[in-house]
Design a protein around this motif. Structure first.
Motif, PDB file in Angstrom:
ATOM      1  N   SER A 297       0.987  -1.128   0.035  1.00  0.00           N
ATOM      2  CA  SER A 297      -0.037   0.054   0.111  1.00  0.00           C
ATOM      3  C   SER A 297       0.830   1.243  -0.063  1.00  0.00           C
ATOM      4  CB  SER A 297      -0.871  -0.090   1.338  1.00  0.00           C
ATOM      5  OG  SER A 297      -1.727   1.182   1.230  1.00  0.00           O
ATOM      6  N   VAL A 298       0.435   2.260  -0.536  1.00  0.00           N
ATOM      7  CA  VAL A 298       1.248   3.513  -0.834  1.00  0.00           C
ATOM      8  C   VAL A 298       0.408   4.804  -0.116  1.00  0.00           C
ATOM      9  CG1 VAL A 298       2.141   4.856  -2.258  1.00  0.00           C
ATOM     10  CG2 VAL A 298       2.518   2.531  -2.603  1.00  0.00           C
ATOM     11  N   HIS A 299       1.125   5.844   0.439  1.00  0.00           N
ATOM     12  CA  HIS A 299       0.382   6.881   0.994  1.00  0.00           C
ATOM     13  C   HIS A 299       1.261   7.911   0.703  1.00  0.00           C
ATOM     14  CE1 HIS A 299      -0.278   9.146   5.133  1.00  0.00           C
ATOM     15  NE2 HIS A 299      -1.249   9.363   4.291  1.00  0.00           N
ATOM     16  N   PHE A 300       0.701   9.087   0.118  1.00  0.00           N
ATOM     17  CA  PHE A 300       1.182  10.252  -0.067  1.00  0.00           C
ATOM     18  C   PHE A 300       0.088  11.556   0.475  1.00  0.00           C
ATOM     19  CE2 PHE A 300       3.651   8.290  -3.286  1.00  0.00           C
ATOM     20  CZ  PHE A 300       4.669   8.997  -3.294  1.00  0.00           C
ATOM     21  N   GLU A 301       0.829  12.416   1.032  1.00  0.00           N
ATOM     22  CA  GLU A 301      -0.345  13.446   1.976  1.00  0.00           C
ATOM     23  C   GLU A 301       0.558  14.807   1.628  1.00  0.00           C
ATOM     24  OE1 GLU A 301      -0.440  12.824   6.240  1.00  0.00           O
ATOM     25  OE2 GLU A 301      -2.470  14.065   6.041  1.00  0.00           O
ATOM     26  N   HIS A 302      -0.287  15.819   1.240  1.00  0.00           N
ATOM     27  CA  HIS A 302       0.076  17.372   1.209  1.00  0.00           C
ATOM     28  C   HIS A 302      -0.839  18.150   2.131  1.00  0.00           C
ATOM     29  CE1 HIS A 302       3.540  18.362  -1.479  1.00  0.00           C
ATOM     30  NE2 HIS A 302       2.864  17.824  -2.368  1.00  0.00           N
ATOM     31  N   ASP A 303      -0.547  19.316   2.415  1.00  0.00           N
ATOM     32  CA  ASP A 303      -1.282  20.089   3.067  1.00  0.00           C
ATOM     33  C   ASP A 303      -1.829  21.362   2.260  1.00  0.00           C
ATOM     34  OD1 ASP A 303      -1.145  18.623   5.361  1.00  0.00           O
ATOM     35  OD2 ASP A 303       0.739  20.065   6.217  1.00  0.00           O
ATOM     36  N   VAL A 304      -3.046  21.490   1.928  1.00  0.00           N
ATOM     37  CA  VAL A 304      -3.261  22.462   0.815  1.00  0.00           C
ATOM     38  C   VAL A 304      -4.333  23.707   1.240  1.00  0.00           C
ATOM     39  CG1 VAL A 304      -4.415  22.310  -1.418  1.00  0.00           C
ATOM     40  CG2 VAL A 304      -3.080  20.536  -0.635  1.00  0.00           C
ATOM     41  N   HIS A 305      -3.944  24.879   0.937  1.00  0.00           N
ATOM     42  CA  HIS A 305      -4.822  26.055   1.452  1.00  0.00           C
ATOM     43  C   HIS A 305      -5.573  26.248  -0.011  1.00  0.00           C
ATOM     44  CE1 HIS A 305      -4.447  30.729   1.137  1.00  0.00           C
ATOM     45  NE2 HIS A 305      -5.435  30.414   1.623  1.00  0.00           N
ATOM     46  N   VAL A 306      -6.827  26.184   0.290  1.00  0.00           N
ATOM     47  CA  VAL A 306      -7.931  26.616  -0.718  1.00  0.00           C
ATOM     48  C   VAL A 306      -8.109  27.916  -1.051  1.00  0.00           C
ATOM     49  CG1 VAL A 306     -10.399  26.244  -1.305  1.00  0.00           C
ATOM     50  CG2 VAL A 306      -9.386  24.544  -0.260  1.00  0.00           C
ATOM     51  N   GLN A 307      -7.933  28.465  -2.296  1.00  0.00           N
ATOM     52  CA  GLN A 307      -8.020  29.782  -2.388  1.00  0.00           C
ATOM     53  C   GLN A 307      -8.851  30.091  -3.705  1.00  0.00           C
ATOM     54  OE1 GLN A 307      -3.895  31.499  -2.377  1.00  0.00           O
ATOM     55  NE2 GLN A 307      -3.565  30.251  -4.328  1.00  0.00           N
ATOM     56  N   LYS A 308      -9.054  31.213  -4.364  1.00  0.00           N
ATOM     57  CA  LYS A 308      -9.698  31.379  -5.534  1.00  0.00           C
ATOM     58  C   LYS A 308      -9.404  30.700  -6.866  1.00  0.00           C
ATOM     59  CE  LYS A 308     -13.045  35.070  -4.862  1.00  0.00           C
ATOM     60  NZ  LYS A 308     -12.769  36.420  -4.190  1.00  0.00           N
ATOM     61  N   ASN A 309      -8.114  30.861  -7.362  1.00  0.00           N
ATOM     62  CA  ASN A 309      -7.777  30.396  -8.676  1.00  0.00           C
ATOM     63  C   ASN A 309      -7.135  29.374  -8.608  1.00  0.00           C
ATOM     64  OD1 ASN A 309      -9.358  32.694  -9.737  1.00  0.00           O
ATOM     65  ND2 ASN A 309      -7.711  33.966  -8.973  1.00  0.00           N
ATOM     66  N   LYS A 310      -6.309  29.041  -7.624  1.00  0.00           N
ATOM     67  CA  LYS A 310      -5.568  27.749  -7.799  1.00  0.00           C
ATOM     68  C   LYS A 310      -5.108  27.330  -6.420  1.00  0.00           C
ATOM     69  CE  LYS A 310      -0.849  30.156  -8.476  1.00  0.00           C
ATOM     70  NZ  LYS A 310      -1.099  30.637  -7.576  1.00  0.00           N
ATOM     71  N   PRO A 311      -5.123  25.903  -6.223  1.00  0.00           N
ATOM     72  CA  PRO A 311      -4.555  25.679  -4.808  1.00  0.00           C
ATOM     73  C   PRO A 311      -3.310  26.039  -4.417  1.00  0.00           C
ATOM     74  CG  PRO A 311      -4.395  23.804  -6.512  1.00  0.00           C
ATOM     75  CD  PRO A 311      -5.097  24.859  -7.312  1.00  0.00           C
ATOM     76  N   ASP A 312      -3.186  26.295  -3.157  1.00  0.00           N
ATOM     77  CA  ASP A 312      -1.548  26.586  -2.484  1.00  0.00           C
ATOM     78  C   ASP A 312      -1.263  25.471  -1.783  1.00  0.00           C
ATOM     79  OD1 ASP A 312       0.052  28.166  -1.343  1.00  0.00           O
ATOM     80  OD2 ASP A 312      -1.249  29.313   0.034  1.00  0.00           O
ATOM     81  N   ILE A 313      -0.414  24.841  -2.137  1.00  0.00           N
ATOM     82  CA  ILE A 313       0.340  23.832  -1.521  1.00  0.00           C
ATOM     83  C   ILE A 313       1.254  24.269  -0.459  1.00  0.00           C
ATOM     84  CG2 ILE A 313       1.330  21.526  -1.736  1.00  0.00           C
ATOM     85  CD1 ILE A 313       0.572  21.330  -4.542  1.00  0.00           C
ATOM     86  N   LEU A 314       0.832  24.190   1.001  1.00  0.00           N
ATOM     87  CA  LEU A 314       1.629  24.428   2.074  1.00  0.00           C
ATOM     88  C   LEU A 314       3.027  23.608   2.248  1.00  0.00           C
ATOM     89  CD1 LEU A 314      -0.928  25.421   4.515  1.00  0.00           C
ATOM     90  CD2 LEU A 314      -0.160  26.733   2.625  1.00  0.00           C
ATOM     91  N   SER A 315       2.992  22.482   2.086  1.00  0.00           N
ATOM     92  CA  SER A 315       3.890  21.435   2.195  1.00  0.00           C
ATOM     93  C   SER A 315       4.992  21.706   0.928  1.00  0.00           C
ATOM     94  CB  SER A 315       3.622  19.978   2.362  1.00  0.00           C
ATOM     95  OG  SER A 315       2.392  19.843   1.827  1.00  0.00           O
TER      96      SER A 315
END
Ligand code: MF3
Ligand code: CO
Length: 272
Positions: A229-247
């Motif tokens: 099994s494989v696991h990837f995780e990112h922290d993402v800030h939702v904004q208007k035009n494009k996602p903002d990946i915090l990690s």
């Protein structure tokens, strides 16, 4: 209840997420066959504390370690232990920190030495599915749009098992906030996303069946068929035009490239 973050809070959360990324990049430097996950866990705890953070998983609902290190058929929440990691192991490392009151929580799957093309493809596709989900994390879209994108890319396209029992989540002053972010579901379902939402998006994808069980230790989640099994995780800030990946995976990937003990799954001839 969903807590939407101000831009100032988002910047603090970026610091927390980046501390996790930096910790994972340090781990990528030292990973090699023969090292134990227990020694990695000690290293992870020390590195976080040396950089002004506190490991958030430690004591969370009684979880007894700094990190989750999930090898091969372990999906998530693997206990670091005294066994030596070996050539051919698929190792997901999930780390949480709290700094300035906000949590960072993300994960990366490393591959030690050579693995089969089939396993390499799973690693590669799971990471791709995370980005397919992230693309949908825009204000006005629904949480179900993220879920659907991940499930389409993994279950529908490749026949992989999408774990049902565990899901992504909101992130902030708490490690787990609303809403839940399943890796399966319908487009247009769930909450409509608004600016300031911060999500931990985390596909957990099985090579075989989606079915999992929890070990007697009460934490370790394994595949029932004992396939990887494989696991990837990112922290993402939702904004208007494009996602903002915090990690930030770029520093982890740079370290991964420099370490001859690590196999770069995306460079394997995995076809489609
Ligand atoms: N990323 C995982 C999650 O969001 C890690 C939690 S492990 C725990 O559930 F130990 F903190 F529970
Ligand atoms: Co998480």
């Amino acid at each position: 209840m969903i807590y939407y973050k101000t831009l100032a809070e988002v910047e603090l959360m970026r610091q927390s997420a980046l501390l996790v990324s930096k910790t994972l990049a340090e781990v990528a430097n030292i990973l090699k066959p023969g090292i134990t996950s227990a020694s990695l866990d000690t290293f992870i705890g020390d590195f976080i504390k040396d950089h002004g953070g506190i490991p958030s998983f430690l004591n969370y609902n009684g979880y007894p370690f700094n990190s989750c290190i999930s090898v091969n058929d372990v999906v998530v929440h693997g206990f670091p232990n005294k066994n030596e990691l070996r050539e051919g192991d698929v190792v997901s490392i999930d780390i949480g920190v709290v700094k300035n009151g906000y949590h960072g929580d993300h994960a990366y799957t490393f591959v030690l030495g050579e693995i089969s093309d089939e396993a390499a493809r799973l690693v590669c596709v799971t990471k791709e599915s995370l980005y397919k989900g992230i693309e949908k994390a825009i204000a006005g879209n629904y949480v179900g749009d993220i879920s659907y994108a991940i499930q389409e890319h993994t279950e529908k396209k490749y026949g992989y098992g999408v774990v049902r029992e565990l899901v992504g989540h909101g992130l902030g002053r708490s490690l787990h906030e609303d809403p839940q972010v399943p890796n399966y579901g319908k487009r247009g379902s769930g909450k409509k996303m608004k600016e300031g939402l911060v999500l931990a998006i985390e596909p957990m994808i099985n090579l075989g069946s989606k079915d999992v069980y929890t070990d007697e230790d009460g934490w370790t989640v394994r595949t029932k068929d004992h396939k990887i099994s494989v696991h990837f995780e990112h922290d993402v800030h939702v904004q208007k035009n494009k996602p903002d990946i915090l990690s930030d995976y770029s520093i982890i990937e740079a370290a991964e490239k420099e370490n001859p003990n690590l196999f770069l799954a995306h460079q394997a001839t995995v076809g489609a």
